[in-house]
Design a protein around this motif. Structure first.
Motif, short mmCIF file in Angstrom:
data_model
loop_
_atom_site.label_atom_id
_atom_site.label_comp_id
_atom_site.label_asym_id
_atom_site.label_seq_id
_atom_site.Cartn_x
_atom_site.Cartn_y
_atom_site.Cartn_z
N PRO A 122 13.29 -0.95 0.34
CA PRO A 122 12.01 -0.07 0.06
C PRO A 122 11.69 1.31 0.87
O PRO A 122 11.05 2.34 1.04
CB PRO A 122 12.09 -1.29 1.44
N ALA A 123 13.16 1.73 1.42
CA ALA A 123 13.40 3.05 1.54
C ALA A 123 13.89 4.39 0.89
O ALA A 123 13.52 5.40 1.05
CB ALA A 123 14.12 2.88 2.82
N ALA A 124 13.32 4.05 -0.42
CA ALA A 124 13.93 4.43 -1.29
C ALA A 124 12.90 5.73 -1.78
O ALA A 124 11.68 5.29 -1.61
CB ALA A 124 14.21 4.17 -2.86
N PRO A 125 13.43 6.95 -2.01
CA PRO A 125 11.89 7.21 -1.96
C PRO A 125 11.82 7.95 -3.37
O PRO A 125 12.16 8.02 -4.29
CB PRO A 125 12.42 8.68 -1.74
N VAL A 126 10.10 8.02 -3.22
CA VAL A 126 9.78 8.10 -4.97
C VAL A 126 7.73 8.88 -3.98
O VAL A 126 7.26 8.75 -3.23
CB VAL A 126 9.01 7.12 -5.74
N GLY A 127 8.32 10.30 -4.43
CA GLY A 127 6.78 11.02 -4.51
C GLY A 127 6.63 11.67 -3.21
O GLY A 127 5.46 11.85 -2.71
N GLY A 128 7.37 11.70 -2.43
CA GLY A 128 8.26 12.26 -1.10
C GLY A 128 7.86 11.69 0.11
O GLY A 128 7.42 11.54 1.09
N ARG A 129 7.45 9.80 -0.89
CA ARG A 129 7.32 8.99 0.40
C ARG A 129 7.99 8.01 0.23
O ARG A 129 8.46 7.80 -1.15
CB ARG A 129 5.73 8.65 0.85
N SER A 130 8.19 7.15 1.18
CA SER A 130 9.23 5.80 0.93
C SER A 130 8.62 4.94 0.23
O SER A 130 7.37 5.18 0.32
CB SER A 130 9.65 5.49 1.84
N LEU A 131 9.28 3.48 -0.66
CA LEU A 131 8.35 2.73 -1.10
C LEU A 131 7.62 1.92 -0.50
O LEU A 131 6.42 1.38 -0.60
CB LEU A 131 9.11 1.82 -2.13
N ILE A 132 8.16 1.70 0.43
CA ILE A 132 7.49 0.77 2.01
C ILE A 132 6.35 1.10 2.73
O ILE A 132 4.93 1.58 2.61
CB ILE A 132 8.67 0.21 3.28
N GLU A 133 6.14 2.71 2.77
CA GLU A 133 5.19 3.50 2.91
C GLU A 133 4.10 4.07 1.99
O GLU A 133 2.92 4.26 2.79
CB GLU A 133 5.61 4.93 3.29
N TRP A 134 4.73 3.95 0.46
CA TRP A 134 3.14 3.74 -0.18
C TRP A 134 3.16 2.06 -0.17
O TRP A 134 1.42 2.11 -0.11
CB TRP A 134 3.77 3.48 -1.22
N THR A 135 3.03 1.05 0.03
CA THR A 135 2.95 -0.03 -0.04
C THR A 135 1.59 -0.28 1.31
O THR A 135 0.98 -1.01 1.39
CB THR A 135 3.63 -1.05 -0.33
N ALA A 136 2.42 0.16 2.27
CA ALA A 136 1.87 0.13 3.68
C ALA A 136 0.64 1.06 3.90
O ALA A 136 -0.34 0.26 4.08
CB ALA A 136 2.36 0.52 5.02
N ALA A 137 0.44 2.07 3.03
CA ALA A 137 -0.92 2.87 2.67
C ALA A 137 -2.14 1.59 1.89
O ALA A 137 -2.89 2.11 2.32
CB ALA A 137 -0.55 3.93 2.20
N ALA A 138 -1.52 1.53 0.97
CA ALA A 138 -2.14 0.10 -0.55
C ALA A 138 -3.05 -0.63 1.07
O ALA A 138 -3.94 -1.31 1.03
CB ALA A 138 -1.36 -0.60 -1.35
N ALA A 139 -2.43 -0.66 2.52
CA ALA A 139 -3.12 -1.96 3.16
C ALA A 139 -3.55 -1.44 4.48
O ALA A 139 -3.18 -1.80 5.24
CB ALA A 139 -1.64 -3.10 3.35
N ALA A 140 -3.61 -0.46 4.06
CA ALA A 140 -4.12 0.72 5.59
C ALA A 140 -5.57 -0.06 6.69
O ALA A 140 -5.39 -0.07 7.38
CB ALA A 140 -4.66 2.23 4.94
N GLY A 141 -5.94 -1.10 5.15
CA GLY A 141 -7.17 -1.36 6.13
C GLY A 141 -7.10 -2.71 6.93
O GLY A 141 -7.75 -3.66 7.60
N ALA A 142 -5.94 -3.43 6.73
CA ALA A 142 -5.00 -4.23 7.80
C ALA A 142 -4.93 -4.13 9.10
O ALA A 142 -4.62 -3.31 9.28
CB ALA A 142 -3.44 -4.37 7.18
N SER A 143 -5.85 -5.15 9.56
CA SER A 143 -5.61 -5.25 11.43
C SER A 143 -4.09 -5.02 11.56
O SER A 143 -4.10 -4.23 12.88
CB SER A 143 -6.18 -6.47 11.57
N ARG A 144 -3.58 -5.98 10.88
CA ARG A 144 -2.03 -6.15 11.89
C ARG A 144 -1.04 -5.96 10.22
O ARG A 144 -1.79 -6.42 9.25
CB ARG A 144 -1.34 -6.94 12.06
N LEU A 145 0.02 -4.56 10.30
CA LEU A 145 0.74 -4.48 9.43
C LEU A 145 1.99 -5.68 9.85
O LEU A 145 2.77 -4.65 10.39
CB LEU A 145 1.45 -3.64 9.46
N ILE A 146 2.48 -6.91 9.09
CA ILE A 146 3.88 -7.09 9.62
C ILE A 146 4.79 -6.79 8.29
O ILE A 146 4.66 -7.28 6.84
CB ILE A 146 3.43 -8.74 9.57
#
Length: 188
Positions: A25-49
């Motif tokens: 999840p910490a591996a970088p791709v396109g200037g962000r970590s994989l987990i950051e990409w996935t978290a951005a996809a869930a940006a509308g979430a009330s809570r990120l767990i």
């Protein structure tokens, strides 16, 4: 416990990554970590767990661990679900660099009154870690479930399946190997 009409997001980020050989999840791709990409996809979430080890890239995320750490997706889901407050949730792998908020919104819309919705890949396979679910349905399914298979847990809920246009960057594409990460980098 399930108040409001929004959704929370659970990112499973604690696997052993045997094929990857590093903290995937910490591996970088396109200037962000994989987990950051996935978290951005869930940006509308009330809570990120985030279920997995603490990483400093997602301030504000609730971080929990499955017991024991690395035990697999079902114990990870149990740990994450204990922190969910919304009536619906996105259940996502932490290595989905092409998943976007529009895909999560489409899953939430597609589920309607059903227990869940998940993406299908280009070959028609269910992507169990790219879906949205009713929190209550997951709690009921987990109650007494002793298996280790996420498909065995979620399959009986008969989720609606969603296909998205393939394009060059498929929403369900995950990075399980260094070669897949390199391919994602090229596609970005």
């Amino acid at each position: 416990m399930e108040s409001g009409t929004g959704f929370d997001a659970i990112l499973l980020a604690g696997g052993r990554a045997r094929r990857f050989g590093a903290d995937k999840p910490a591996a970088p791709v396109g200037g962000r970590s994989l987990i950051e990409w996935t978290a951005a996809a869930a940006a509308g979430a009330s809570r990120l767990i985030v279920v997995g080890p603490r990483r400093d890239v997602l301030p504000g995320a609730v971080v929990v661990r499955e017991d024991p750490p690395g035990a697999g997706p079902v114990p990870a889901l149990r740990a994450g679900l204990a922190e969910v407050r919304a009536p619906r949730l996105a259940l996502l792998a932490a290595d989905l660099p092409f998943l976007r908020p529009a895909h999560v919104a489409r899953l939430l819309e597609a589920m309607g009154e059903r227990p869940g919705a998940l993406l299908l890949d280009e070959e028609g396979r269910e992507q169990w870690l790219a879906g949205c679910w009713r929190s209550g349905a997951l709690r009921a399914a987990l109650d007494g479930y002793a298996g280790a298979s996420l498909r065995g847990l979620l399959g009986p809920l008969a989720p609606v399946t969603v296909t998205v246009p393939l394009g060059a960057r498929p929403a369900w594409y995950d990075c399980d190997t260094p070669e897949e990460l390199a391919a994602a980098e090229r596609l970005l």
